[in-house]
Design an enzyme around this catalytic site. Structure first.
Site, short mmCIF file in Angstrom:
data_model
loop_
_atom_site.label_atom_id
_atom_site.label_comp_id
_atom_site.label_asym_id
_atom_site.label_seq_id
_atom_site.Cartn_x
_atom_site.Cartn_y
_atom_site.Cartn_z
N ASP A 4 -9.93 6.63 8.36
CA ASP A 4 -9.78 6.02 7.05
C ASP A 4 -9.33 4.57 7.27
O ASP A 4 -8.89 4.21 8.37
CB ASP A 4 -8.74 6.78 6.23
N ASP A 6 -7.74 1.95 4.38
CA ASP A 6 -6.56 1.49 3.63
C ASP A 6 -5.38 2.42 3.84
O ASP A 6 -5.43 3.61 3.55
CB ASP A 6 -6.88 1.42 2.13
#
Length: 215
Positions: A4, A6
């Site tokens: 991932d 953010d």
């Protein structure tokens, strides 16, 4: 490896928080902390719905707000992003070992291209953005798409996430999930390995996660 972006690789959730607070003022309101935290890890559409509801403006047009927010976040991303603890070291180790690697994010392509100037586009074989899937996180589609593009069985992948939405997506897809919370606390979930930081996570550790699944 499935990363991932953010809150996992870079401390960009703080940047989103700044831009969303500014957008709320622009809209004549104040964004609550509760609404902001509910947006973490979600799609743009979900975030904008939460935004409108929180401001008490459910009929507010979405497109102008999305453009305003995207432009502002792009400005902030362009100033440079701060790596999360241990994230850069782990990513570089994964790449040095020749492990197929994907970036799997709810953020749209326009902003991801800016973030990749910090992350290094060369560090990812595949990039799956939030505006490039029909069903974004928490649906498993983003992670299943990434594994398929890498040509690797999802059951042989480790996904690293920081939010409940992302963890749910990766887990439902069938990946081995390492959860490292940033903005939101994560409750222990059977089958999800929880750590406070990526500092100290290395290739041996990741291999152990896969062995624990298949053992």
């Amino acid at each position: 490896m499935l990363f991932d972006m953010d809150g996992t690789l870079v401390d960009s959730e703080r940047v989103w928080g700044i831009a969303l607070a500014e957008l709320a003022v622009h809209a004549g309101g104040v964004l609550s902390d509760t609404a902001r935290l509910a947006m973490v890890g979600t799609s743009m559409a979900t975030s904008m719905r939460l935004f409108r509801d929180d401001l008490g403006q459910p009929g507010r047009p979405e497109a102008p707000d999305v453009e305003w927010l995207t432009t502002r976040v792009q400005e902030l991303f362009s100033e440079g992003l701060v790596w999360r603890p241990g994230a850069m070291e782990l990513l570089l180790a994964v790449r040095a070992a020749g492990i197929p690697t994907a970036l799997v994010t709810s953020t749209g392509r326009r902003l991801v291209e800016v973030a990749l100037k910090t992350l290094g586009a060369e560090n990812f074989d595949v990039v799956v953005c939030g505006d490039e899937v029909e069903r974004p996180k928490p649906d498993p589609e983003p992670y299943r798409t990434a594994a398929a593009l890498l040509g690797v069985p999802i059951s042989s992948c480790v996904a690293i996430e920081d939010s409940p939405s992302g963890v749910a997506s990766a887990f439902a897809a069938g990946a081995r999930v390492l959860a490292v919370p940033a903005e939101l606390a994560l409750e222990p979930v059977d089958g999800v390995h929880l750590r406070s930081t990526l500092t100290g996570v290395d290739l041996e550790y990741l291999a152990g996660l896969l062995r624990s699944r298949h053992g």
